[in-house]
Write a protein that holds these residues in place. Sequence first.
Motif, PDB file in Angstrom:
ATOM      1  N   LYS A   1       1.068  -1.661  -0.283  1.00 39.90           N
ATOM      2  CA  LYS A   1       0.140  -0.169  -0.172  1.00 39.90           C
ATOM      3  C   LYS A   1       0.672   1.262  -0.313  1.00 39.90           C
ATOM      4  O   LYS A   1       0.424   2.393   0.091  1.00 39.90           O
ATOM      5  N   CYS A   2       1.997   1.185   0.610  1.00 35.73           N
ATOM      6  CA  CYS A   2       2.854   2.269   0.298  1.00 35.73           C
ATOM      7  C   CYS A   2       4.274   2.490  -0.862  1.00 35.73           C
ATOM      8  O   CYS A   2       5.011   3.424  -1.447  1.00 35.73           O
TER       9      CYS A   2
ATOM     10  N   CYS B   1       4.853   5.231  -3.954  1.00 33.44           N
ATOM     11  CA  CYS B   1       5.413   6.315  -3.081  1.00 33.44           C
ATOM     12  C   CYS B   1       6.729   6.177  -2.506  1.00 33.44           C
ATOM     13  O   CYS B   1       7.610   6.824  -2.024  1.00 33.44           O
ATOM     14  N   HIS B   2       6.787   4.938  -1.609  1.00 35.33           N
ATOM     15  CA  HIS B   2       7.501   4.781  -0.762  1.00 35.33           C
ATOM     16  C   HIS B   2       8.738   3.518  -1.242  1.00 35.33           C
ATOM     17  O   HIS B   2       8.215   2.540  -1.289  1.00 35.33           O
TER      18      HIS B   2
ATOM     19  N   SER C   1       7.629   9.605  -4.598  1.00 36.44           N
ATOM     20  CA  SER C   1       7.105  11.237  -4.153  1.00 36.44           C
ATOM     21  C   SER C   1       6.694  10.927  -2.995  1.00 36.44           C
ATOM     22  O   SER C   1       6.692  12.174  -2.584  1.00 36.44           O
TER      23      SER C   1
ATOM     24  N   ARG D   1      14.242   7.915  13.542  1.00 34.29           N
ATOM     25  CA  ARG D   1      14.478   9.130  13.030  1.00 34.29           C
ATOM     26  C   ARG D   1      14.493   9.951  13.137  1.00 34.29           C
ATOM     27  O   ARG D   1      12.705  10.409  13.771  1.00 34.29           O
TER      28      ARG D   1
ATOM     29  N   GLY E   1      11.404  14.367   8.376  1.00 32.10           N
ATOM     30  CA  GLY E   1      11.796  15.433   7.990  1.00 32.10           C
ATOM     31  C   GLY E   1      13.003  15.548   7.694  1.00 32.10           C
ATOM     32  O   GLY E   1      13.489  16.629   7.568  1.00 32.10           O
TER      33      GLY E   1
ATOM     34  N   TYR F   1       9.870  18.072   1.951  1.00 26.91           N
ATOM     35  CA  TYR F   1       9.064  17.733   3.337  1.00 26.91           C
ATOM     36  C   TYR F   1       7.418  18.960   2.532  1.00 26.91           C
ATOM     37  O   TYR F   1       8.335  20.177   2.570  1.00 26.91           O
ATOM     38  N   SER F   2       6.236  18.862   3.236  1.00 27.24           N
ATOM     39  CA  SER F   2       5.874  19.213   3.986  1.00 27.24           C
ATOM     40  C   SER F   2       5.838  21.197   4.984  1.00 27.24           C
ATOM     41  O   SER F   2       6.492  20.646   5.706  1.00 27.24           O
TER      42      SER F   2
ATOM     43  N   PHE G   1       6.813  19.532   8.684  1.00 23.69           N
ATOM     44  CA  PHE G   1       7.553  18.586   9.084  1.00 23.69           C
ATOM     45  C   PHE G   1       8.972  18.818   8.852  1.00 23.69           C
ATOM     46  O   PHE G   1       9.283  18.779   9.322  1.00 23.69           O
TER      47      PHE G   1
ATOM     48  N   TRP H   1      10.152   9.776  15.024  1.00 19.09           N
ATOM     49  CA  TRP H   1       9.630   8.520  14.448  1.00 19.09           C
ATOM     50  C   TRP H   1       9.265   7.440  15.249  1.00 19.09           C
ATOM     51  O   TRP H   1      10.568   6.974  15.832  1.00 19.09           O
TER      52      TRP H   1
ATOM     53  N   LEU I   1      -0.070   7.204  10.707  1.00 22.85           N
ATOM     54  CA  LEU I   1      -0.469   6.318   9.443  1.00 22.85           C
ATOM     55  C   LEU I   1      -1.951   6.730   9.744  1.00 22.85           C
ATOM     56  O   LEU I   1      -2.660   5.915   8.495  1.00 22.85           O
TER      57      LEU I   1
ATOM     58  N   THR J   1       0.124  17.880   5.147  1.00 27.36           N
ATOM     59  CA  THR J   1       0.504  16.742   4.859  1.00 27.36           C
ATOM     60  C   THR J   1       0.820  16.359   3.299  1.00 27.36           C
ATOM     61  O   THR J   1      -0.588  16.959   3.060  1.00 27.36           O
ATOM     62  N   LYS J   2       1.909  16.280   2.824  1.00 30.78           N
ATOM     63  CA  LYS J   2       1.616  15.882   1.166  1.00 30.78           C
ATOM     64  C   LYS J   2       1.361  14.350   1.151  1.00 30.78           C
ATOM     65  O   LYS J   2       0.979  13.315   0.020  1.00 30.78           O
ATOM     66  N   MET J   3       1.352  13.623   2.184  1.00 30.77           N
ATOM     67  CA  MET J   3       0.998  11.702   2.267  1.00 30.77           C
ATOM     68  C   MET J   3      -0.575  11.978   1.983  1.00 30.77           C
ATOM     69  O   MET J   3      -1.258  12.044   2.329  1.00 30.77           O
ATOM     70  N   ALA J   4      -0.195  11.977   0.195  1.00 28.17           N
ATOM     71  CA  ALA J   4      -2.285  11.341  -0.143  1.00 28.17           C
ATOM     72  C   ALA J   4      -1.864   9.379   0.371  1.00 28.17           C
ATOM     73  O   ALA J   4      -2.173   9.170  -0.744  1.00 28.17           O
TER      74      ALA J   4
HETATM   75  C1  HEM Z   1       6.089  11.175   4.744  1.00 25.10           C
HETATM   76  C2  HEM Z   1       5.107   5.708   6.373  1.00 25.10           C
HETATM   77  C3  HEM Z   1       1.604   5.369   1.907  1.00 25.10           C
HETATM   78  C4  HEM Z   1       3.194   9.594   0.738  1.00 25.10           C
HETATM   79  C5  HEM Z   1       5.802   9.413   5.122  1.00 25.10           C
HETATM   80  C6  HEM Z   1       6.770   9.638   6.178  1.00 25.10           C
HETATM   81  C7  HEM Z   1       6.244   8.068   6.934  1.00 25.10           C
HETATM   82  C8  HEM Z   1       5.770   7.284   5.838  1.00 25.10           C
HETATM   83  C9  HEM Z   1       6.904   7.587   8.142  1.00 25.10           C
HETATM   84  C10 HEM Z   1       7.521  10.620   7.066  1.00 25.10           C
HETATM   85  C11 HEM Z   1       8.924  10.061   6.850  1.00 25.10           C
HETATM   86  C12 HEM Z   1       9.945  11.580   7.212  1.00 25.10           C
HETATM   87  O1  HEM Z   1       9.495  11.903   7.738  1.00 25.10           O
HETATM   88  O2  HEM Z   1      10.876  11.225   6.572  1.00 25.10           O
HETATM   89  C13 HEM Z   1       3.987   5.865   4.773  1.00 25.10           C
HETATM   90  C14 HEM Z   1       4.069   4.086   5.127  1.00 25.10           C
HETATM   91  C15 HEM Z   1       2.707   4.166   3.990  1.00 25.10           C
HETATM   92  C16 HEM Z   1       2.439   5.408   3.520  1.00 25.10           C
HETATM   93  C17 HEM Z   1       4.364   3.293   5.698  1.00 25.10           C
HETATM   94  C18 HEM Z   1       1.699   2.864   4.079  1.00 25.10           C
HETATM   95  C19 HEM Z   1       1.125   2.378   4.977  1.00 25.10           C
HETATM   96  C20 HEM Z   1       2.083   6.306   1.174  1.00 25.10           C
HETATM   97  C21 HEM Z   1       1.430   6.464   0.164  1.00 25.10           C
HETATM   98  C22 HEM Z   1       2.214   7.694  -0.211  1.00 25.10           C
HETATM   99  C23 HEM Z   1       2.632   8.761   0.580  1.00 25.10           C
HETATM  100  C24 HEM Z   1       0.786   5.647  -0.510  1.00 25.10           C
HETATM  101  C25 HEM Z   1       1.262   8.639  -2.070  1.00 25.10           C
HETATM  102  C26 HEM Z   1       0.111   8.779  -2.618  1.00 25.10           C
HETATM  103  C27 HEM Z   1       4.401  10.524   1.489  1.00 25.10           C
HETATM  104  C28 HEM Z   1       4.775  11.315   1.115  1.00 25.10           C
HETATM  105  C29 HEM Z   1       5.401  11.713   2.366  1.00 25.10           C
HETATM  106  C30 HEM Z   1       5.414  10.782   3.471  1.00 25.10           C
HETATM  107  C31 HEM Z   1       4.712  12.660  -0.331  1.00 25.10           C
HETATM  108  C32 HEM Z   1       5.728  13.303   2.965  1.00 25.10           C
HETATM  109  C33 HEM Z   1       4.993  14.133   3.768  1.00 25.10           C
HETATM  110  C34 HEM Z   1       5.334  15.225   3.518  1.00 25.10           C
HETATM  111  O3  HEM Z   1       6.858  15.968   3.596  1.00 25.10           O
HETATM  112  O4  HEM Z   1       4.159  16.183   4.828  1.00 25.10           O
HETATM  113  N1  HEM Z   1       5.065   8.328   5.428  1.00 25.10           N
HETATM  114  N2  HEM Z   1       3.381   6.548   3.492  1.00 25.10           N
HETATM  115  N3  HEM Z   1       2.966   7.721   1.972  1.00 25.10           N
HETATM  116  N4  HEM Z   1       4.672   9.897   2.472  1.00 25.10           N
HETATM  117 FE1  HEM Z   1       4.136   7.984   3.473  1.00 25.10          FE
END
Ligand code: HEM
Length: 110
Positions: free
Chosen positions: A17-18, A21-22, A32, A42, A45, A52-53, A56, A66, A75, A85-88
Amino acid sequence: AVIDPALVEAGEKVFRKCAACHEIGEGARNKSGPQLNGVVGRVMGSVEDFKYSKGFVAAHDQGRTWDEVSITEYLAKPRDFMKGTKMAFAGLKKEADMAAILAYLQAASE
Ligand code: HEM
């Protein structure tokens, strides 16, 4: 602490599911979303070269990290945890999925 290997394996499936993007693991790069190696423990950001947004960036400057609690909250409802947050991502709804993904992220953080 010992991480349950069965839970880690289940978490690898939840990570699908992640994965759009990751990346996580050896050689993981930003997509992304930022690469997630060592994310448990960690500073928020903190991945180089990832934009980051604002929320963060501020969390990073405050030295927030975290851990299992913050990751679970983020999550479950990303936008409730971090306004703007940019996480869609809609959020992980099932408790079993949450436990599994935490084990998986933890395993990738050692
Ligand atoms: C940020 C986990 C799904 C896009 C993050 C961060 C975590 C995370 C822990 C913070 C990272 C940091 O501070 O360095 C996860 C997990 C996912 C998931 C475990 C699945 C369960 C997704 C999906 C997308 C996405 C599906 C895209 C559609 C992003 C983006 C950020 C982010 C763009 C940066 C957020 C910001 O700057 O506001 N994610 N993520 N993630 N994630 Fe995810």
